[in-house]
Scaffold this active site. Structure first.
Site, PDB file in Angstrom:
ATOM      1  N   ASP A 144      40.275  27.264  19.568  1.00  0.00           N
ATOM      2  CA  ASP A 144      39.940  25.851  19.802  1.00  0.00           C
ATOM      3  C   ASP A 144      38.628  25.654  20.542  1.00  0.00           C
ATOM      4  O   ASP A 144      38.366  24.576  21.092  1.00  0.00           O
ATOM      5  CB  ASP A 144      41.061  25.149  20.583  1.00  0.00           C
ATOM      6  CG  ASP A 144      42.302  24.917  19.729  1.00  0.00           C
ATOM      7  OD1 ASP A 144      42.204  25.045  18.494  1.00  0.00           O
ATOM      8  OD2 ASP A 144      43.379  24.641  20.305  1.00  0.00           O
TER       9      ASP A 144
ATOM     10  N   HIS B  75      30.891  46.270  15.351  1.00  0.00           N
ATOM     11  CA  HIS B  75      31.846  46.883  16.281  1.00  0.00           C
ATOM     12  C   HIS B  75      32.380  45.866  17.300  1.00  0.00           C
ATOM     13  O   HIS B  75      33.053  46.231  18.261  1.00  0.00           O
ATOM     14  CB  HIS B  75      31.113  48.038  16.999  1.00  0.00           C
ATOM     15  CG  HIS B  75      31.982  48.963  17.758  1.00  0.00           C
ATOM     16  ND1 HIS B  75      31.868  49.137  19.119  1.00  0.00           N
ATOM     17  CD2 HIS B  75      32.980  49.794  17.361  1.00  0.00           C
ATOM     18  CE1 HIS B  75      32.748  50.022  19.540  1.00  0.00           C
ATOM     19  NE2 HIS B  75      33.439  50.437  18.498  1.00  0.00           N
TER      20      HIS B  75
ATOM     21  N   LYS C 105      34.974  49.815  28.116  1.00  0.00           N
ATOM     22  CA  LYS C 105      33.514  49.864  28.154  1.00  0.00           C
ATOM     23  C   LYS C 105      33.023  48.775  29.102  1.00  0.00           C
ATOM     24  O   LYS C 105      33.034  47.593  28.750  1.00  0.00           O
ATOM     25  CB  LYS C 105      32.950  49.643  26.743  1.00  0.00           C
ATOM     26  CG  LYS C 105      33.628  50.525  25.677  1.00  0.00           C
ATOM     27  CD  LYS C 105      33.537  49.870  24.311  1.00  0.00           C
ATOM     28  CE  LYS C 105      34.537  50.396  23.317  1.00  0.00           C
ATOM     29  NZ  LYS C 105      34.483  51.797  23.041  1.00  0.00           N
TER      30      LYS C 105
ATOM     31  N   HIS D  34      39.252  54.019  26.679  1.00  0.00           N
ATOM     32  CA  HIS D  34      38.412  53.392  25.662  1.00  0.00           C
ATOM     33  C   HIS D  34      37.645  52.200  26.227  1.00  0.00           C
ATOM     34  O   HIS D  34      36.838  51.593  25.531  1.00  0.00           O
ATOM     35  CB  HIS D  34      39.309  52.945  24.491  1.00  0.00           C
ATOM     36  CG  HIS D  34      38.576  52.507  23.278  1.00  0.00           C
ATOM     37  ND1 HIS D  34      38.568  51.188  22.835  1.00  0.00           N
ATOM     38  CD2 HIS D  34      37.807  53.192  22.401  1.00  0.00           C
ATOM     39  CE1 HIS D  34      37.845  51.097  21.735  1.00  0.00           C
ATOM     40  NE2 HIS D  34      37.366  52.291  21.449  1.00  0.00           N
TER      41      HIS D  34
ATOM     42  N   ASP E 106      26.428  47.135  42.110  1.00  0.00           N
ATOM     43  CA  ASP E 106      26.644  46.651  43.479  1.00  0.00           C
ATOM     44  C   ASP E 106      27.865  45.721  43.485  1.00  0.00           C
ATOM     45  O   ASP E 106      28.891  46.037  42.916  1.00  0.00           O
ATOM     46  CB  ASP E 106      25.384  45.962  44.000  1.00  0.00           C
ATOM     47  CG  ASP E 106      24.189  46.920  44.047  1.00  0.00           C
ATOM     48  OD1 ASP E 106      24.419  48.126  44.180  1.00  0.00           O
ATOM     49  OD2 ASP E 106      23.041  46.452  43.944  1.00  0.00           O
TER      50      ASP E 106
ATOM     51  N   LYS F   6      34.423  42.744  19.194  1.00  0.00           N
ATOM     52  CA  LYS F   6      35.789  42.253  19.350  1.00  0.00           C
ATOM     53  C   LYS F   6      35.694  40.857  19.946  1.00  0.00           C
ATOM     54  O   LYS F   6      35.321  40.686  21.118  1.00  0.00           O
ATOM     55  CB  LYS F   6      36.611  43.147  20.280  1.00  0.00           C
ATOM     56  CG  LYS F   6      36.872  44.561  19.748  1.00  0.00           C
ATOM     57  CD  LYS F   6      35.823  45.515  20.187  1.00  0.00           C
ATOM     58  CE  LYS F   6      36.237  46.936  19.854  1.00  0.00           C
ATOM     59  NZ  LYS F   6      35.177  47.733  19.262  1.00  0.00           N
TER      60      LYS F   6
END
Length: 508
Positions: free
Chosen positions: A260, A253, A428, A426, A433, A255
């Site tokens: 480079d 899942h 996450k 969507h 603090d 991403k």
């Protein structure tokens, strides 16, 4: 002996057998007996087999499984044993098949060699105690050290993020590495495809990994469009009818984009149009990073590339010397079923316990583990504000029902639940603090905790945390705060549906 005599003898023989008035021929007697025996066997099977399944589940299911997940599986087995058996064989074992585990066993030396190429390593002891403890935990789970000298920009404009990624690919000189759960061939996907083709044609080495289930609609077309230009494309964890395959629900899942070895991206956003069919555009947070931490994103990509191809990427150009790009302290945490020791949920729990003033969690799917739920309640008792920034809309109704089943006790404990309105939230991320920020691909649910391979960027500095908090505060203003009195006024049918969904929440 004639036919008539033999028939008469046969009839006489049958008449001599007690109960033979039911049969005209000896042959029919045998067939009838078989039917009776088969009927008894089927009756026994109908009664005994479900109990055999239940007893077997009591022995097998608790093995290496949390108490909550064990209870949910056993409930399913006792209510519907045959359905439970089918589902358990398909998705019930939270680990890969043997061939995959044997390949994973070769992974750690590859990760260690990759990490050894990264400089600017910092010592957790230089941090305050709570942050140092979290940094050590991240290193213990994912083998990635704490790194200094990073620059981090948080990106929230969906299309602008894609355009910036395309621009960075356009400036690539050596290599481009992309790993995305969803890579579509819509307008957004074709922007990235065009950039990859152009980069490959000018001699840049381009490699792409896409999840076989998350990108199942588009994977074949992506390969057709990119391979002729020289781009290497592989599906992650493909499902095959013949040959080596794996469970369809153990997914990658993550991403990740690395250009480079100097620029990296990670977060919640896939390569697909923001509004891809639901009518509410996705709202995301991505981190664009420069500095040594890019090398850790690279190391995760190299590991996943090896798992799919059995080829180790060891080119020295993958880890160029990292000059200080900024002042952020950070590290990358890979998590998932390939890692034996801990996961992202343990980091979440540890960070929540360290909070003194404020915890904010943003996630589209909130189905917490018992330790995480208790950590939130303890944080509130210690005087910290706990904010849950959740999507007011959901694309998974059953998961949404299970999520809502936690609202009453969280509201009663003093948590502040905010339901985001303009689009599907969507994103996450978590902030603790003014000291720790976490951005990545992991939801707060059992799928991300146990079944999915996820990636998180953990940052330990005030500037990065305040930058994320500004995004959070802006989205809080676009949300409706859920009040206890309003929530408790929902109807009984709704409450029952939530409770039923919650029974199976560890399986969602």
């Amino acid at each position: 002996m004639g036919r008539e005599a033999r028939s008469a003898q046969g009839v006489h023989h049958a008449a001599a057998i007690p109960g033979s008035d039911h049969f005209a021929h000896h042959g029919f007697l045998i067939a009838k007996g078989d039917e009776v025996n088969l009927g008894v066997a089927l009756e026994w099977l109908a009664v005994a087999a479900p109990w055999a399944i239940r007893v077997g589940a009591l022995i097998v299911v608790p093995f290496r499984r949390s108490p909550a997940a064990t209870q949910s599986w056993l409930l399913l087995f006792f209510v519907a044993p045959w359905l439970g058996l089918v589902l358990y064989l398909a998705i019930g074992r939270p680990f890969h098949p043997r061939w995959r585990r044997e390949r994973v066993a070769q992974l750690w030396p590859i990760i260690d060699r990759a990490v050894s190429c990264i400089d600017r390593v910092a010592r957790p002891a230089e941090l305050p105690l709570a942050q140092a403890s979290a940094a050590s935990l991240v290193s213990g789970i994912g083998r990635m050290p704490l790194l200094q000298g990073n620059e981090v920009d948080f990106l929230t404009d969906y299309d602008a993020t894609i355009n910036l990624l395309v621009e960075d690919i356009g400036h690539a000189n050596d290599h481009v590495h992309l790993l995305f759960y969803i890579f579509a061939t819509d307008a957004t996907g074709h922007k990235v495809i065009a950039a990859l083709r152009q980069a490959a044609l000018r001699g840049v080495r381009c490699r792409v990994l896409v999840d076989a289930i998350g990108s199942r609609t588009w994977a074949a077309r992506i390969e057709r469009e990119l391979r002729p230009a020289g781009v290497e494309v592989h599906e992650i964890l493909p499902i095959r009818v013949l040959g080596r395959t794996t469970r369809f629900d153990l997914r990658n899942h993550r991403k990740i984009a690395v250009i480079d070895g100097r620029i990296g991206y990670t977060g919640s956003q896939n390569i697909i149009d923001a509004d891809h069919g639901w009518g509410w555009p996705n709202r995301e947070v991505m981190a664009r990073v420069r500095g040594p931490v890019v090398g850790e994103l690279q190391a995760v990509f190299v590991a996943d590339w090896f798992l799919e191809t059995e080829k180790e990427l060891a080119d020295g150009h993958l880890y160029p010397p990292a000059n200080d790009a900024g002042s952020s302290l950070g590290q990358v945490l890979p998590s998932g079923p390939d890692l034996e020791h801990g996961g992202i949920d343990e980091l979440f729990v540890a960070l929540i316990h360290s909070a003194r003033e404020r915890v904010l969690i943003s996630t589209p799917y909130f189905v917490p583990s018992e330790p995480l739920l208790q950590a939130l309640q303890v944080a509130i008792l210690k005087g910290a504000e706990v904010h849950l920034l959740l999507s007011g809309r959901s694309d998974h109704p059953l998961v949404h029902l299970a999520q809502q089943s936690y609202y009453s006790e969280l509201l009663a404990a003093g948590a502040r639940i905010h339901l985001f309105q303009p689009g599907f939230l969507h994103a996450k991320h978590m902030s603790i603090d003014e000291t720790v920020a976490v951005v990545g691909s992991s939801n707060v649910d059992m799928r991300s905790f146990a079944l999915n391979s996820e990636i998180s960027l953990v940052l330990y500095d005030r500037d990065a945390t305040l930058a994320l908090r500004r995004i959070e505060d802006a989205r809080l203003e676009q949300s409706i705060r859920l009040m206890p009195s309003d929530w408790e006024s929902r109807n009984l049918v709704r409450k029952c549906a939530e409770n039923v969904a919650r029974l199976f929440s560890p399986l969602l």
